[in-house]
Design an enzyme around this catalytic site. Sequence first.
Site, short mmCIF file in Angstrom:
data_model
loop_
_atom_site.label_atom_id
_atom_site.label_comp_id
_atom_site.label_asym_id
_atom_site.label_seq_id
_atom_site.Cartn_x
_atom_site.Cartn_y
_atom_site.Cartn_z
N ASP A 176 0.83 -1.22 0.00
CA ASP A 176 0.00 0.00 0.00
C ASP A 176 0.85 1.26 0.00
OD1 ASP A 176 -2.93 -0.85 1.99
OD2 ASP A 176 -1.73 -2.08 0.65
N ARG A 415 -14.36 -5.13 8.61
CA ARG A 415 -14.27 -4.29 7.43
C ARG A 415 -15.61 -4.16 6.73
NH1 ARG A 415 -8.70 -2.82 5.70
NH2 ARG A 415 -7.36 -4.51 6.44
N ASP A 611 -23.59 15.54 -5.99
CA ASP A 611 -23.04 16.63 -6.76
C ASP A 611 -22.35 16.08 -8.01
OD1 ASP A 611 -20.21 18.82 -6.30
OD2 ASP A 611 -22.00 19.08 -7.55
N ASP A 613 -22.10 17.04 -11.00
CA ASP A 613 -21.28 17.87 -11.89
C ASP A 613 -20.09 18.45 -11.15
OD1 ASP A 613 -23.49 20.80 -11.86
OD2 ASP A 613 -22.51 19.66 -10.27
N SER A 615 -19.67 20.49 -8.91
CA SER A 615 -19.58 21.94 -8.82
C SER A 615 -19.34 22.39 -7.39
CB SER A 615 -20.89 22.56 -9.33
OG SER A 615 -21.94 22.08 -8.51
N GLU A 622 -32.27 18.94 -2.05
CA GLU A 622 -31.55 17.65 -2.17
C GLU A 622 -30.93 17.30 -0.84
OE1 GLU A 622 -29.00 18.84 -5.34
OE2 GLU A 622 -29.99 17.53 -6.79
N ASP A 651 -25.50 29.49 7.62
CA ASP A 651 -25.60 30.43 6.52
C ASP A 651 -25.43 29.80 5.15
OD1 ASP A 651 -25.88 32.87 5.24
OD2 ASP A 651 -23.74 33.31 5.32
N ASN A 653 -27.67 29.94 2.58
CA ASN A 653 -28.42 30.41 1.42
C ASN A 653 -27.67 31.14 0.33
OD1 ASN A 653 -30.67 29.32 2.55
ND2 ASN A 653 -31.10 31.15 3.74
N ASP A 655 -28.71 31.24 -3.15
CA ASP A 655 -29.72 30.86 -4.15
C ASP A 655 -30.24 29.45 -3.89
OD1 ASP A 655 -27.37 32.18 -6.44
OD2 ASP A 655 -29.01 33.24 -5.44
N GLU A 662 -18.04 24.39 2.20
CA GLU A 662 -18.31 25.34 3.26
C GLU A 662 -19.04 24.67 4.40
OE1 GLU A 662 -19.48 29.73 2.28
OE2 GLU A 662 -21.22 28.67 3.10
#
Lengths: 682, 187
Positions: A176, A415, A611, A613, A615, A622, A651, A653, A655, A662
């Site tokens: 490993d 495991r 997520d 895409d 982004s 969701e 915090d 919001n 959109d 974050e």
Amino acid sequence: MSSMNEKMHIIFYNYNSMRAALLIQRWYRQYVARLEMRRRCTWNIFQSIEYAGEQDQIKLYNFFGYLMDHFTPASSERNLISHIFRENNICRNVDWERYFCYKSIEVPKLYSGPHLSFPITCSNAAELVEAFKNKQQLHSRYVLQLLGETWRLLRILPNISQISTCHSKEITICGDLHGHLEDLLLVFYKNGLPSSEKPYVFNGDFVDRGKDSLEILLILFSFLLVYPNDVHLNRGNHEDHIVNLRYGFTKEVLGKYRLHGKKILKLLQKIFSWLPLATVIDNKVLVLHGGISDTTDLHLISRVDRHKPVDSSRRRVHSLTHSSSTGTRHEVQRRSLQGLNNRVTCSVEEELKERRRQAGLSQSYGDLRNSLANSDSDPDSGELLESYGDEWKQIVDMLWSDPMPQDGCVPNEVRGGGCYWGPDVTEEVLQRHNLTLLIRSHECKQEGYEFCHNRRVLTIFSASNYYEVGSNRGAYIRMGPDLVPHFIQYQANRATRALTLRQSVGRTERSALRALREKLFAHKSDLISSFQEYDPENTGLISLGHWACAMEAVLRLGLPWRVLRTQLVGDTLDGMLDYHLWFRELLSNASLLETMYKHHSNLETIFRIIDTDNSGLISFEEFRQTWKLLSSHLQTEISDEAISDLAVSIDFNKDGSIDINEFMEAFRLVGGDLLQNEGDPH
Amino acid sequence: MAEDKESAEAIVSEVHKKIRAAFDVFDHEFNKTVDVREIGTIIRSLGCFPNEGELHDVIAERLTVNRAYVHEHREDNNGTYLTKQIEEEEPTGYIRFEKFLPTMTKVLMERKFRPIPEDLMLQAFEVLDKQKKGHLELEELTKYMTQEGEPFTQEEMEEMLSAAMDPDKNLIFYKDFVSMMTVDDPR
């Protein structure tokens, strides 16, 4: 007379020196023994937490499996689920090639990193090593080009490579690496770069945890392309894109390649599924990542289509339900449903129950079918599933199993995947295939390597300082035609070697205790209830013996709590612990965060899956739905109101979107503050 | 009287649990045995300060099965040769918990191998510091530790030096060293 006195004086003096030396030696050896005890305990902590993490991962897969089996088209969660499991519409290799095409990507003149030309040469590969040593980053155009070539090569390689020692003097085998570039560089420095005179086998788990996983892959792949007959890569359990979501590789790639990271990850997903599964040396030595089971059959494995399905995890959902190893798929489904039936009502759960009742067990979600069809309605595909399931189980065993000292073969509950196999299984499997030695990796060893099963099984681990700086050495094997393994050990990071035993034990221990405290934090209310059982009169005090019992009952880490007590518990009154006070000092009150924290790494994994895409943003809706589903599956409760409150306080919001990083960062900061107990002088 | 008996039993029970906990840390295979080479570490981690000879005696006399067998032979007049042979061998193999527990309990209850108080340690270093300099030279300490008493191995010596020696001056300020080591003790 005086010379006689002098002589006596000298004799007396020498005798005293000897006694003094004895005393000092006795005292020092005691001290070293105590350190060794602490080191061992620390090791146990890390290992048990690591494996518990893997167990969590399996539970997550089971959750997805449950979702796939049990929801029906009309549900509002449908979009979310299909979003999670969406297969791309592109199916054929030719289309994939077009998608992965690097040609449109331009390399700017300002780029100061290495340039690759294809077909790649050995000086290119050596250049790449130098560049990464100097902390440069390879341009995404070259990355995609290199990966594309690798993918093409891997598709023509067999499942099990056969190599022989006759052409070269010795073969080098590495275990490993887990993103520890310093260790790979150290191995190359000590042992030389791969070449036709210097063949290498890399035994899986190249990625995750360490911060240079991608660079390791690029180096290994470039040497593979230059010397395809002399460099051999075996797949490890971490060469799996869902595991990567949790253990850091996905994050690393997206962080280093913001524009093309997603494409790179997708191509890597394909490459991982095409990695060979094992290597056999001189028809005598078997090298693979995890281990074997009593059903291991190399002839069967060599015929399998190893790249189907795309990731091992979704398959594992269906073949690794370990609630009872003999249960059929249906029985297992029924069992998990029963678990939910016992739960507190929740609207999602009731909806699902209702649908299940209406639709019956055989319902499955159309889009997600492919070859995972429910065998009730289609006996043929059921059989196919059964036999494919057997082959697939073998592959999972190869990547996930661990040896155990007792005879037999049992599911690997720790495991959550593969099995534990005993010395009798080793003997039988090796004899059946006419082999003499099994070399595997998968488990960290303090000295970098370890024999077991009468020296018929050898574990090799090449990532030094794996748990923490100073925790362990790495090692690699050199093996000649006599097939006798020779070990070379090392420890990257010069600073480590300069640490005294005391300092390295201390540092590793602090790290382990921090990790352990996080676990305590996550299980606070369960722990308090458990303590209260030993304190029927509600005095707030329990004995240390009871404390140890309660800790094990709740955490189930198998740790020596009595020995660890001195590190975790401060003052006691006559051997009695004030447990509320203890928690206040150790942790803090935050039940909502506690619940979330317990599952935070699952949460993060789910976020990253949603997520698609890449982004870094998911919608609040969701997030809310995911949390509700997860919490119902895991039998915890959290109200909508609580989630909204949390959203406000962190915090979210933007959109209506949540920035994943974050969120996790704020979460970590909050969690971190709460856990800040002792300042770490390092 | 009954109370005394109860509290004595409670004490023994606590001692047993302590021993079990330490033993388990080294029971890698979870089968209630440990490698005999780890016995020293276990005994010391329970707060005892035996020297190497005393350790060897405990293992050879009380823990290794062979010994009992040898005594029988001696009585038969066959055993003198055998006894000698086994005494000189390094103990190997595994020690079972059932054997370890009574031996260790006795050691703890009889308070054998008591800890060395800090001031006695200081005196020991002062004896070696013949010129009363307040510190020891690298060569001085090395000579004593590797040639006198129960000599250190090279590894043990290096490790002690890395902890005790001021690397710039190659001197061991033993007063500080002793204080530091004693503070480390969690008991």
